[in-house]
Design a protein around this motif. Structure first.
Motif, short mmCIF file in Angstrom:
data_model
loop_
_atom_site.label_atom_id
_atom_site.label_comp_id
_atom_site.label_asym_id
_atom_site.label_seq_id
_atom_site.Cartn_x
_atom_site.Cartn_y
_atom_site.Cartn_z
N ILE A 63 53.15 14.57 45.40
CA ILE A 63 53.55 15.64 44.86
C ILE A 63 55.13 15.94 45.14
N GLU A 64 56.04 16.08 44.20
CA GLU A 64 57.42 16.08 44.29
C GLU A 64 58.00 17.54 44.00
N GLU A 65 57.58 18.30 43.20
CA GLU A 65 57.81 19.72 43.17
C GLU A 65 56.75 20.70 43.34
N TYR A 66 57.27 21.73 44.20
CA TYR A 66 56.49 22.67 44.68
C TYR A 66 57.34 24.05 44.29
N VAL A 67 56.43 24.83 43.69
CA VAL A 67 56.86 26.50 43.49
C VAL A 67 56.27 27.42 44.25
N ILE A 68 56.96 28.14 44.82
CA ILE A 68 56.25 29.46 45.67
C ILE A 68 56.95 30.72 44.86
N VAL A 69 55.74 31.58 44.24
CA VAL A 69 55.96 32.80 43.74
C VAL A 69 55.85 33.75 44.68
N GLY A 70 57.09 34.57 45.14
CA GLY A 70 57.14 35.42 45.72
C GLY A 70 57.87 35.23 47.11
N GLY A 71 58.66 36.26 47.76
CA GLY A 71 59.52 36.11 48.71
C GLY A 71 58.75 36.68 49.97
N GLY A 72 59.55 37.81 50.79
CA GLY A 72 58.95 38.46 51.83
C GLY A 72 58.42 37.39 52.68
N PHE A 127 51.83 25.10 43.10
CA PHE A 127 52.25 26.41 43.11
C PHE A 127 51.57 27.18 44.30
N PHE A 128 52.46 28.08 44.94
CA PHE A 128 51.83 28.95 46.19
C PHE A 128 52.04 30.51 45.60
N ASP A 129 50.95 30.85 45.60
CA ASP A 129 50.95 32.59 45.07
C ASP A 129 51.23 33.25 46.17
N CYS A 130 52.37 33.82 46.51
CA CYS A 130 53.01 34.57 47.63
C CYS A 130 53.22 35.87 46.96
N SER A 131 52.81 36.46 45.77
CA SER A 131 53.29 37.49 45.02
C SER A 131 52.60 38.96 45.48
N LYS A 154 49.68 41.62 43.80
CA LYS A 154 49.75 41.57 42.39
C LYS A 154 49.18 40.29 41.91
N ALA A 155 49.11 39.29 42.81
CA ALA A 155 48.34 37.97 42.73
C ALA A 155 48.73 37.42 41.46
N LEU A 156 49.88 37.22 41.12
CA LEU A 156 50.34 36.76 39.54
C LEU A 156 49.57 35.58 39.15
N LEU A 157 49.59 34.78 40.02
CA LEU A 157 48.65 33.32 39.96
C LEU A 157 47.30 33.31 39.99
N ILE A 158 46.81 33.42 41.27
CA ILE A 158 45.40 33.15 41.71
C ILE A 158 44.45 34.34 40.99
N ASP A 159 45.07 35.61 40.47
CA ASP A 159 44.31 36.47 39.97
C ASP A 159 44.43 36.46 38.60
N LYS A 160 45.81 36.79 38.26
CA LYS A 160 46.34 37.16 36.85
C LYS A 160 46.08 35.97 35.99
N SER A 161 46.33 34.65 36.36
CA SER A 161 46.20 33.50 35.64
C SER A 161 44.92 32.74 35.94
N LEU A 162 44.61 32.49 37.05
CA LEU A 162 43.46 31.63 37.37
C LEU A 162 42.01 32.35 37.54
N ARG A 163 42.24 33.76 37.36
CA ARG A 163 41.06 34.44 37.47
C ARG A 163 40.12 34.24 38.63
N VAL A 164 40.51 33.93 39.85
CA VAL A 164 39.79 33.61 41.10
C VAL A 164 39.54 34.96 41.70
N GLY A 165 37.88 35.37 41.70
CA GLY A 165 37.57 36.47 42.19
C GLY A 165 37.87 36.99 43.42
N TYR A 166 37.47 38.24 43.66
CA TYR A 166 38.09 38.75 45.10
C TYR A 166 36.56 39.53 45.95
N GLN A 167 36.21 39.08 47.02
CA GLN A 167 35.29 39.61 47.87
C GLN A 167 35.86 40.90 48.35
#
Length: 503
Positions: free
Chosen positions: A9-18, A218-222, A225-238
């Motif tokens: 893997i050569e390209e990583y993107v992190i979404v969200g700062g903080g 990709f890393f979802d650190c948003s 809002k969970a822009l990637l893991i929820d809004k796009s990939l629709r991974v559910g929440y316990q």
């Protein structure tokens, strides 16, 4: 046949700062700095303020700084940090009652039995000492002192341990600088759309400042809002609110105290609990509560009455949350870290730990472009264990309370607890034994400290305790306690210790 290099893997993107984004960036950049072709980009919205949770930590923060080769004194200077030896829990068992959950060891094993078993026999014989009286960290905290154990040095304070209180915003800025120096690219933009591949993985992001941003991983650190893991990939929440119903937090900063306490205070209140976190230049305060039992206006009034409105240097800020975790932290080519992956109330200061652990576990399971499913499954299993173990430990503080002075605490007298915690409590209340769980963040001494503090008393002693000479152990306890107190008193005041570091 494809070469090994072409699979990396050569390209990583992190979404969200903080805090979550920049801890992830720092760990990833440091861990992969010798990989020639790796590019790491962090996309941070210029429009979203950082929540800034996690201003109190546990000793793993020191491990992270060591791993990243960050000088402790420099970090303390840059982040307004102070030291933390323990958490003092006020009013949890009953109003007016206090106990400690310290870092480090409490006593020493005797005759191959945990020190707790010997203390328990002492307590059943109407002994004068509390379990935490044998903690070096508590001895120091009670006197407002601080001592950092030196490698190889052996004194009765050497078993103490410590963490940090700090300004989470300044930590994010510090780690941002650290990450940029390691080559992380910082992109200020909003993610407007996520494009998926035919297999359902993330292909690229559309931003409001440039056409697309593609990557292998990709890393979802948003945050929530969970822009990637929820809004796009629709991974559910316990949803774990049936076990931990608090769902709101108010945070406010006040002027610093004259004496900076080397510990966090968690004070139970009628609809939740309030925190106090002393930094060098200010004190962090908050009220974590359930809005079924108090509204925001009343909660704000209670918080301001406690801290003194005249001492406030910020306005109270509301944070909404839902306790729980994602069904999977890692799905396809995305890992959720921080609030996008889950939330556990900050009672035991574990939010920074969970961010750090998520990033380090990823590095230890570093995938190639094939993203082998067994490695993904193992990562998710490990992170599930982290969240479940911490959840049970937090529930322990509530479910053992004897308070009935409000509807919130009356609820806790009847609220179901997780089966895993129930089994652990059943074993403990029989003979004071704990389940062996090396994956639990909180070691046996932590469980013993809270159980003893909340006066959960086993029905019987471990029969093996009868091998030991009780009178000799009683004398050893007295001598140990006296020596520990004397040594703790001789150490430097916490504030003086800090002043020597930051001068």
């Amino acid at each position: 046949m494809q070469s090994t290099d072409s699979l990396s893997i050569e390209e990583y993107v992190i979404v969200g700062g903080g805090t979550a984004g920049w801890i992830t960036a720092a760990i990833l950049a440091h861990s992969l700095k010798h990989f020639k072709n790796v590019k790491i980009k962090l996309v941070e919205s210029p429009d979203i303020p950082t929540i800034g949770v996690g201003e109190a930590t546990i000793p793993s923060i020191i491990d992270m700084l060591t791993y990243l080769k960050i000088p402790l004194v420099e970090f303390i200077n840059k982040t307004d940090a102070s030291f933390k030896l323990a958490i003092r829990f006020d009013d949890w068992l009953q109003q007016g009652h206090s106990y400690w959950h310290p870092f480090g060891k409490i006593g020493n094993a005797i005759d191959n039995l945990p020190f707790y078993q010997h203390w328990l026999k002492h307590a059943k014989h109407q002994g004068q000492y509390q379990f935490s009286d044998f903690s070096p960290s508590v001895a120091l905290a009670e006197h407002g002192k601080f001592y950092a154990p030196r490698p190889g040095e052996k004194t009765n304070l050497s078993a103490s341990s410590y963490a940090l209180h700090f300004n989470a915003g300044k930590v994010a800025e510090y780690l941002k600088t650290y990450s940029l120096e390691l080559g992380v690219e910082h992109i200020k933009a909003n993610v407007t759309h996520t494009e998926l591949t035919t297999s359902g993985a993330i292909k690229q992001l559309k931003l409001d400042t440039q056409p697309v941003l593609a990557a292998d991983f990709f890393f979802d650190c948003s945050g929530q809002k969970a822009l990637l893991i929820d809004k796009s990939l629709r991974v559910g929440y316990q949803d774990w609110q049936s076990f931990l119903p608090v769902n709101r937090a108010l945070a406010v900063q006040t002027k610093p105290s004259n004496n900076i306490a080397p510990y966090t205070i968690a004070k139970a209140d009628k609809a939740g609990w309030q925190w106090q976190i002393p930094l060098q230049s200010r004190t962090g305060n908050g009220y974590v509560y359930c809005d079924d039992f108090i509204d925001q206006a009343a909660a704000t009034t209670q918080l301001l009455n406690r801290v003194g409105e005249e001492n406030c240097i910020t306005e109270p800020r509301l944070i909404r949350f839902k306790t729980g975790k994602r069904n999977k932290m890692w799905h396809k080519n995305c890992v959720a870290i921080g609030l996008s992956g889950g939330f556990l109330e900050p009672l035991e200061s574990t939010s920074i730990y969970l961010i750090m652990r998520a990033a380090l576990n990823f590095v230890q399971a570093l995938p190639d472009k094939n993203l082998h499913q067994p490695s993904i499954d193992e990562y998710n299993r490990l992170m599930d264990n982290e969240y479940l173990n911490i959840r049970d430990f937090i529930v322990l503080h509530y479910c053992t309370s004897k308070r009935t002075d409000s509807e919130f605490w009356q609820m806790w007298q009847h609220l179901p607890i997780p089966a895993s915690l129930s089994q652990k409590l059943d074993l403990f209340t029989s003979q004071g034994r704990l389940m062996d769980n090396p994956k639990d963040l909180f070691a046996s001494d932590s469980w013993y400290a809270v159980l003893a503090g909340m006066q959960v008393t086993p029905n019987s002693l471990d029969p093996l305790i009868e091998r030991s000479n009780f009178s000799l152990i009683e004398k050893a306890m007295h001598d140990s306690y006296t020596a520990l107190q004397n040594n703790a008193r001789q150490q430097r005041d916490h504030k003086q210790y800090l002043n020597n570091l930051i001068k």
